[in-house]
Design a protein around this motif. Structure first.
Motif, mmCIF file in Angstrom:
data_model
loop_
_atom_site.group_PDB
_atom_site.id
_atom_site.type_symbol
_atom_site.label_atom_id
_atom_site.label_comp_id
_atom_site.label_asym_id
_atom_site.label_seq_id
_atom_site.Cartn_x
_atom_site.Cartn_y
_atom_site.Cartn_z
ATOM 1 N N ARG A 279 0.811 -1.223 0.000
ATOM 2 C CA ARG A 279 0.000 0.000 0.000
ATOM 3 C C ARG A 279 0.841 1.269 0.000
ATOM 4 O O ARG A 279 0.606 2.170 -0.798
ATOM 5 C CB ARG A 279 -0.962 0.005 1.181
ATOM 6 C CG ARG A 279 -2.066 -1.007 1.022
ATOM 7 C CD ARG A 279 -3.008 -1.018 2.182
ATOM 8 N NE ARG A 279 -4.037 -2.021 1.934
ATOM 9 C CZ ARG A 279 -4.962 -2.352 2.803
ATOM 10 N NH1 ARG A 279 -5.016 -1.743 3.993
ATOM 11 N NH2 ARG A 279 -5.844 -3.264 2.500
ATOM 12 N N LEU A 280 1.814 1.344 0.884
ATOM 13 C CA LEU A 280 2.601 2.574 0.985
ATOM 14 C C LEU A 280 3.359 2.849 -0.305
ATOM 15 O O LEU A 280 3.389 3.991 -0.772
ATOM 16 C CB LEU A 280 3.559 2.535 2.177
ATOM 17 C CG LEU A 280 4.312 3.837 2.438
ATOM 18 C CD1 LEU A 280 3.351 5.014 2.635
ATOM 19 C CD2 LEU A 280 5.229 3.696 3.644
ATOM 20 N N SER A 281 3.931 1.833 -0.913
ATOM 21 C CA SER A 281 4.657 2.060 -2.172
ATOM 22 C C SER A 281 3.698 2.512 -3.273
ATOM 23 O O SER A 281 4.061 3.333 -4.117
ATOM 24 C CB SER A 281 5.448 0.819 -2.595
ATOM 25 O OG SER A 281 4.583 -0.268 -2.823
ATOM 26 N N SER A 282 2.478 1.999 -3.257
ATOM 27 C CA SER A 282 1.478 2.450 -4.238
ATOM 28 C C SER A 282 1.091 3.905 -3.995
ATOM 29 O O SER A 282 0.924 4.686 -4.937
ATOM 30 C CB SER A 282 0.226 1.574 -4.167
ATOM 31 O OG SER A 282 0.521 0.252 -4.546
ATOM 32 N N ILE A 283 0.965 4.274 -2.733
ATOM 33 C CA ILE A 283 0.631 5.658 -2.382
ATOM 34 C C ILE A 283 1.747 6.591 -2.830
ATOM 35 O O ILE A 283 1.491 7.649 -3.418
ATOM 36 C CB ILE A 283 0.374 5.775 -0.863
ATOM 37 C CG1 ILE A 283 -0.924 5.050 -0.490
ATOM 38 C CG2 ILE A 283 0.328 7.232 -0.423
ATOM 39 C CD1 ILE A 283 -1.136 4.857 1.002
ATOM 40 N N VAL A 284 2.985 6.204 -2.581
ATOM 41 C CA VAL A 284 4.130 7.018 -2.992
ATOM 42 C C VAL A 284 4.164 7.154 -4.509
ATOM 43 O O VAL A 284 4.381 8.243 -5.047
ATOM 44 C CB VAL A 284 5.452 6.419 -2.455
ATOM 45 C CG1 VAL A 284 6.658 7.096 -3.077
ATOM 46 C CG2 VAL A 284 5.505 6.525 -0.934
ATOM 47 N N ALA A 285 3.921 6.052 -5.223
ATOM 48 C CA ALA A 285 3.916 6.093 -6.693
ATOM 49 C C ALA A 285 2.820 7.021 -7.206
ATOM 50 O O ALA A 285 3.040 7.809 -8.138
ATOM 51 C CB ALA A 285 3.730 4.684 -7.260
ATOM 52 N N ALA A 286 1.652 6.963 -6.596
ATOM 53 C CA ALA A 286 0.548 7.837 -7.016
ATOM 54 C C ALA A 286 0.890 9.302 -6.749
ATOM 55 O O ALA A 286 0.664 10.170 -7.597
ATOM 56 C CB ALA A 286 -0.735 7.437 -6.296
#
Length: 177
Positions: A55-62
Motif C-alpha cells: 500500500r505505501l509504495s502504491s501511495i508514494v507512486a501515485a
C-alpha cells in the motif's frame, strides 16, 4: 477537472459514478500516468484492494504523478492516514464514502486543501499542538520606549544616519547607537 479512479475491482462503484459521471477508471497507477491528459487531474486510489505490504509504495507512486491524490480504504486507520499524508496525498477517506462527500473531498483537495475524516483530523490537530515550538519571546512594544528613544526611532525610520540624528537631537553618536 478530470478524475481518475485506480482500482482492480474492474468497475466504478455506484457512489463514485454518481459523484463523477465522467471519471475514468484504470487498474494500475502506471495506466493513470499513461493517460497524459492536458486537463488538470485528480487521482483516487483504492488501496483496500492492494496487499497491505504494498500500500505505501502504491501511495508514494501515485503521489509522484504530481496531481492531487485521494486515498480510499475500506478500513480507515490513523497510522495509515498519517503515512499517506507524509507521502504527499491530499485526501484520505472511506472507499464507500457517499457521493456528496466525494464531491466535498474533490472540492477541498483540488483546491490545495487537505481532507480527512473528522476523527482523524481532530487527532492530527491534537498531535500538532503538542509538537509546536514554544511561542517566541515577547518583543518590546514601541510604547515601552522613552520619549527620547521614540525620537531616535522615528528618525531612523525616516532614514536618517546616526550622525544626523545625533546632531538634530544634540546627543552623541554613541548614545544614538
Amino acid at each position: 477537472m478530470e478524475r481518475i479512479f485506480v482500482t482492480t475491482i474492474g468497475y466504478m462503484r455506484e457512489r463514485w459514478q454518481l459523484a463523477f459521471p465522467a471519471a475514468s477508471l484504470v487498474s494500475t497507477i502506471a495506466e493513470a500516468d499513461g493517460l497524459n491528459s492536458s486537463v488538470p487531474t485528480s487521482l483516487w486510489l483504492d488501496i483496500g484492494v492492494i496487499a497491505p505490504e504494498s500500500r505505501l509504495s502504491s501511495i508514494v507512486a501515485a503521489s509522484s504523478l504530481g496531481c492531487p491524490v485521494v486515498v480510499m480504504t475500506g478500513v480507515p486507520k490513523e497510522d495509515e492516514a498519517f503515512a499517506a499524508l507524509n507521502a504527499g496525498v491530499r485526501g484520505y477517506c472511506h472507499v464507500k464514502a457517499a457521493s456528496e462527500q466525494l464531491l466535498e473531498i474533490a472540492l477541498v483537495v483540488e483546491n490545495s486543501g487537505l481532507w480527512m475524516p473528522t476523527g482523524l483530523m481532530q487527532r492530527l490537530l491534537a498531535v500538532s499542538t503538542r509538537i509546536l515550538p514554544p511561542s517566541a519571546p515577547d518583543i518590546p512594544q514601541l510604547n515601552s520606549l522613552t520619549s527620547r528613544e521614540s525620537m531616535v526611532a522615528e528618525r531612523v525610520a525616516h532614514g536618517a544616519s546616526n550622525r544626523e540624528i545625533a546632531e538634530a537631537l544634540e546627543i552623541s553618536e554613541r548614545t544614538v547607537k
